[in-house]
Design an enzyme around this catalytic site. Structure first.
Site, PDB file in Angstrom:
ATOM      1  CE  LYS A  53      10.249   8.284  -5.119  1.00 23.91           C
ATOM      2  NZ  LYS A  53      11.399   7.651  -4.979  1.00 23.91           N
ATOM      3  CD  GLU A  79      14.496   4.445  -2.896  1.00 26.43           C
ATOM      4  OE1 GLU A  79      15.772   3.213  -2.521  1.00 26.43           O
ATOM      5  OE2 GLU A  79      13.712   4.233  -3.271  1.00 26.43           O
ATOM      6  CD  GLU A 133      12.149   7.952   2.426  1.00 24.50           C
ATOM      7  OE1 GLU A 133      11.778   7.851   1.133  1.00 24.50           O
ATOM      8  OE2 GLU A 133      11.553   7.308   3.199  1.00 24.50           O
TER       9      GLU A 133
HETATM   10  O1  KIV Z   1       7.882   5.235  -2.739  1.00 25.76           O
HETATM   11  C1  KIV Z   1       7.051   6.167  -2.363  1.00 25.76           C
HETATM   12  O2  KIV Z   1       5.900   6.261  -2.039  1.00 25.76           O
HETATM   13  C2  KIV Z   1       8.304   7.198  -2.122  1.00 25.76           C
HETATM   14  C3  KIV Z   1       8.207   9.045  -1.128  1.00 25.76           C
HETATM   15  C4  KIV Z   1       8.496   8.042   0.091  1.00 25.76           C
HETATM   16  C5  KIV Z   1       9.072   9.772  -1.455  1.00 25.76           C
HETATM   17  O3  KIV Z   1       9.457   6.630  -2.758  1.00 25.76           O
END
Ligand code: KIV
Length: 270
Positions: free
Chosen positions: A118, A120, A187
Site C-alpha cells: 500500500k 499513500e 481515510e
Molecule cells: O498504517 C495504517 O495503519 C494505515 C491505516 C490507518 C489505513 O494506513
C-alpha cells in the site's frame, strides 16, 4: 516439486472482485500472535506504518523505515494463512521515482512473501502505481487524509467537509483506480464524498473514518482493543479495554514476587 499449502490465501484479485459485494474487512497487525487471531476472521491484514505510532511510540509515521516494515511483515506472514497480507510502504521509500518505488516494493514482496503493498497519494502517485502494477506488484492506494504528509498538512483533519474540496479528492481516487490499484483506502473523508467516490470508481474502497458507504472498513488493532491510552479519533470504536487488564496482570505479578507468593512449588522443578 512445488511446495504449496492446502489452505488458499486470498489474493489482490480476490479483493478486487469484492466491489459492491459483502463488505471487505481489514485490520492492522504487526506480529505473528495477533496476525493468527486476525487471520481467522478478516479478509485482509494490513501491516500498517501505524506501527511507528502504536509499537514504537513515534508521534508520526514519518520515521518508519523499510526494514521495520519488512521485519513485521515477515512476522505477520508467519502468523497467518488465509488473509491477504498488505504491507505499507513507509515514507521516503517510494516517492523519489518510479524506480525507487519498484526496488522498495520488490524488496517487500521478496523478503516478506506478502501479497500486495500500500502507498499513500492520489494523482501524484498514479504514474508510480501503474509502473508497479505493470511489473507484477499489486498496489492498494490510500487517499484522503494521508498521515505521511503530516508535515505539509499541519494536522490530522478530516477531508472533504466542504464541497469545494471534493474535486481534488475525487481526482485522486480516479487516478489511483485508473492506474491499476486493486483497491483504495479512503481515510477521514466526509460521508457524502466517500459515497460518491465509492459509486464512481470500479475498485473497492476501504474506509477508515469514511463511513459505511465504502466497500470495506479498516481500523488499527491497538485502537479496537483499547491499547492506546492517548487520544483516539472519532472514527475509532473500542471493542475491548485491554489496558487496565494488562496493568492489573502486571501489578499482580509484581505484588506476588515482592510478597514471596510467586513462584510456588507449582511453578518450580523438584
Ligand atoms: O498504517 C495504517 O495503519 C494505515 C491505516 C490507518 C489505513 O494506513
Amino acid at each position: 516439486m512445488s511446495v504449496q499449502s492446502a489452505i488458499k490465501r486470498k489474493t489482490a484479485p480476490d479483493i478486487r472482485a469484492r466491489k459492491n459485494g459483502e463488505p471487505i474487512v481489514m485490520l492492522t497487525s504487526y506480529h505473528a500472535h495477533t496476525a493468527a487471531l486476525v487471520d481467522r476472521h478478516c479478509d485482509v491484514i494490513l501491516v500498517g506504518d501505524s506501527l511507528g505510532n502504536v509499537m514504537h511510540g513515534f508521534e508520526t509515521t514519518v520515521p518508519v523505515t523499510l526494514d521495520m516494515m519488512i521485519l513485521q511483515g515477515r512476522a505477520v506472514m508467519r502468523g497467518s494463512q488465509r488473509a491477504l497480507v498488505v504491507v505499507d510502504m513507509p515514507f521516503g521509500s517510494y516517492e523519489a521515482s518510479k524506480e525507487q518505488a519498484f526496488h522498495s516494493a520488490a524488496r517487500v514482496l521478496k523478503e516478506t512473501h506478502c501479497g500486495a503493498i500500500k502507498l499513500e497519494g492520489g494523482v501524484r502517485m498514479a504514474e508510480t502505481i501503474a509502473f508497479l502494477v505493470e511489473r507484477g506488484i499489486p498496489v492498494m492506494g490510500h487517499i484522503g487524509l494521508t498521515p505521511q504528509s503530516i508535515n505539509t498538512l499541519g494536522s490530522f483533519r478530516a477531508q472533504g467537509r466542504e464541497q469545494a474540496s471534493w474535486e481534488k479528492i475525487e481526482n485522486d481516487a480516479r487516478a489511483v483506480a485508473d492506474a491499476g490499484a486493486f483497491s483504495v483506502v479512503i481515510e477521514a473523508v466526509a460521508e457524502p464524498l466517500a459515497r460518491k467516490i465509492t459509486q464512481d470508481i470500479p475498485v473497492p474502497t476501504i474506509g477508515i473514518g469514511a463511513s459505511a458507504a465504502c466497500d470495506g472498513q479498516v481500523l488499527v488493532i491497538h485502537d479496537i482493543l483499547g491499547l492506546c491510552e492517548k487520544y483516539s479519533p472519532k472514527f475509532v470504536k473500542r471493542y475491548a479495554e485491554l489496558t487496565p487488564i494488562i496493568a492489573e496482570a502486571v501489578k499482580g505479578y509484581v505484588d506476588e514476587v515482592r510478597a514471596g507468593e510467586f513462584p510456588t512449588a507449582d511453578h518450580s522443578f523438584n
